[in-house]
Scaffold this motif. Sequence first.
Motif, PDB file in Angstrom:
ATOM      1  N   SER A 196       0.862  -1.178   0.000  1.00 30.88           N
ATOM      2  CA  SER A 196       0.000   0.000   0.000  1.00 30.88           C
ATOM      3  C   SER A 196       0.891   1.217   0.000  1.00 30.88           C
ATOM      4  O   SER A 196       2.011   1.173   0.469  1.00 30.88           O
ATOM      5  N   SER A 197       0.397   2.308  -0.533  1.00 29.53           N
ATOM      6  CA  SER A 197       1.189   3.533  -0.582  1.00 29.53           C
ATOM      7  C   SER A 197       0.757   4.465   0.533  1.00 29.53           C
ATOM      8  O   SER A 197      -0.415   4.700   0.733  1.00 29.53           O
ATOM      9  N   VAL A 198       1.727   4.971   1.265  1.00 28.49           N
ATOM     10  CA  VAL A 198       1.489   5.958   2.315  1.00 28.49           C
ATOM     11  C   VAL A 198       2.460   7.081   2.023  1.00 28.49           C
ATOM     12  O   VAL A 198       3.660   6.941   2.213  1.00 28.49           O
ATOM     13  N   GLY A 199       1.938   8.199   1.558  1.00 31.87           N
ATOM     14  CA  GLY A 199       2.831   9.294   1.175  1.00 31.87           C
ATOM     15  C   GLY A 199       3.750   8.817   0.081  1.00 31.87           C
ATOM     16  O   GLY A 199       3.319   8.332  -0.952  1.00 31.87           O
ATOM     17  N   GLU A 200       5.050   8.910   0.304  1.00 31.14           N
ATOM     18  CA  GLU A 200       6.050   8.490  -0.675  1.00 31.14           C
ATOM     19  C   GLU A 200       6.477   7.036  -0.478  1.00 31.14           C
ATOM     20  O   GLU A 200       7.279   6.525  -1.219  1.00 31.14           O
ATOM     21  N   LEU A 201       5.939   6.364   0.560  1.00 35.49           N
ATOM     22  CA  LEU A 201       6.395   5.021   0.885  1.00 35.49           C
ATOM     23  C   LEU A 201       5.500   3.963   0.259  1.00 35.49           C
ATOM     24  O   LEU A 201       4.284   4.094   0.258  1.00 35.49           O
ATOM     25  N   ASP A 202       6.092   2.903  -0.275  1.00 37.92           N
ATOM     26  CA  ASP A 202       5.354   1.714  -0.655  1.00 37.92           C
ATOM     27  C   ASP A 202       5.576   0.718   0.471  1.00 37.92           C
ATOM     28  O   ASP A 202       6.649   0.116   0.580  1.00 37.92           O
ATOM     29  N   ILE A 203       4.569   0.586   1.325  1.00 42.43           N
ATOM     30  CA  ILE A 203       4.701  -0.211   2.537  1.00 42.43           C
ATOM     31  C   ILE A 203       4.053  -1.572   2.321  1.00 42.43           C
ATOM     32  O   ILE A 203       2.878  -1.643   1.940  1.00 42.43           O
ATOM     33  N   PRO A 204       4.791  -2.666   2.580  1.00 37.39           N
ATOM     34  CA  PRO A 204       4.188  -3.995   2.483  1.00 37.39           C
ATOM     35  C   PRO A 204       2.987  -4.114   3.417  1.00 37.39           C
ATOM     36  O   PRO A 204       2.975  -3.542   4.507  1.00 37.39           O
ATOM     37  N   ILE A 205       1.994  -4.861   2.991  1.00 35.66           N
ATOM     38  CA  ILE A 205       0.774  -5.018   3.776  1.00 35.66           C
ATOM     39  C   ILE A 205       0.957  -6.056   4.876  1.00 35.66           C
ATOM     40  O   ILE A 205       0.471  -5.876   5.979  1.00 35.66           O
ATOM     41  N   HIS A 206       1.632  -7.152   4.622  1.00 39.92           N
ATOM     42  CA  HIS A 206       1.767  -8.218   5.611  1.00 39.92           C
ATOM     43  C   HIS A 206       3.032  -8.019   6.447  1.00 39.92           C
ATOM     44  O   HIS A 206       4.113  -7.795   5.895  1.00 39.92           O
ATOM     45  N   PRO A 207       2.921  -8.102   7.779  1.00 42.15           N
ATOM     46  CA  PRO A 207       4.094  -7.881   8.631  1.00 42.15           C
ATOM     47  C   PRO A 207       5.264  -8.825   8.340  1.00 42.15           C
ATOM     48  O   PRO A 207       6.420  -8.449   8.487  1.00 42.15           O
ATOM     49  N   ARG A 208       4.971 -10.034   7.911  1.00 45.12           N
ATOM     50  CA  ARG A 208       6.059 -10.983   7.634  1.00 45.12           C
ATOM     51  C   ARG A 208       6.876 -10.599   6.404  1.00 45.12           C
ATOM     52  O   ARG A 208       7.890 -11.204   6.119  1.00 45.12           O
ATOM     53  N   ASP A 209       6.431  -9.591   5.676  1.00 44.81           N
ATOM     54  CA  ASP A 209       7.199  -9.096   4.531  1.00 44.81           C
ATOM     55  C   ASP A 209       8.368  -8.225   4.961  1.00 44.81           C
ATOM     56  O   ASP A 209       9.148  -7.787   4.116  1.00 44.81           O
ATOM     57  N   TYR A 210       8.475  -7.957   6.263  1.00 46.08           N
ATOM     58  CA  TYR A 210       9.592  -7.163   6.788  1.00 46.08           C
ATOM     59  C   TYR A 210      10.648  -8.120   7.328  1.00 46.08           C
ATOM     60  O   TYR A 210      10.438  -8.754   8.355  1.00 46.08           O
ATOM     61  N   PRO A 211      11.781  -8.262   6.649  1.00 41.69           N
ATOM     62  CA  PRO A 211      12.818  -9.157   7.154  1.00 41.69           C
ATOM     63  C   PRO A 211      13.406  -8.622   8.466  1.00 41.69           C
ATOM     64  O   PRO A 211      13.525  -7.413   8.664  1.00 41.69           O
ATOM     65  N   ILE A 212      13.737  -9.532   9.362  1.00 36.66           N
ATOM     66  CA  ILE A 212      14.293  -9.168  10.671  1.00 36.66           C
ATOM     67  C   ILE A 212      15.721  -9.683  10.751  1.00 36.66           C
ATOM     68  O   ILE A 212      15.988 -10.836  10.420  1.00 36.66           O
ATOM     69  N   PHE A 213      16.626  -8.811  11.199  1.00 36.65           N
ATOM     70  CA  PHE A 213      18.051  -9.118  11.243  1.00 36.65           C
ATOM     71  C   PHE A 213      18.667  -8.640  12.554  1.00 36.65           C
ATOM     72  O   PHE A 213      18.134  -7.749  13.205  1.00 36.65           O
ATOM     73  N   ARG A 214      19.854  -9.161  12.830  1.00 36.00           N
ATOM     74  CA  ARG A 214      20.725  -8.543  13.824  1.00 36.00           C
ATOM     75  C   ARG A 214      21.251  -7.289  13.139  1.00 36.00           C
ATOM     76  O   ARG A 214      21.647  -7.330  11.979  1.00 36.00           O
TER      77      ARG A 214
END
Length: 135
Positions: free
Chosen positions: A4-22
Amino acid sequence: MAQSSVGELDIPIHPRDYPIFRPREDECPYVLLGLSESEPVDLDAIRVAKHQDNVVAAYRFKRLSALAFEIERLGVSESYRSRGIGGWMVAHAIGIIESKGGREVFIRAPSCDFLSRFGFEVTDSEFLRLTLTAE
């Protein structure tokens, strides 16, 4: 990946689409976690979620004893709130803690629906506690 688009950001809809790292040495999320940049940090105890190589959420945990851990801090960038990322980070922290042999997880917080859905319960102190059982 749906976005979804929020302002200038294309933000993934599903939380698992955000990779988590050290985090790398140059990306410790001091502000997001409310830490002072002069405070020494153990990057092995911090995980960050990223979107387009930018840190958008983070948590920090610490070992209290052989079987007990605390999720000390959790932060989500304002533009990314109310999208399930905080829940994704809590679930990830619980998984990391369990993989390190943790059987109890504490969070210093008042009772709230957000944390109770993970099974956290009020203790007799200022902490909420989640008891993990080995399968």
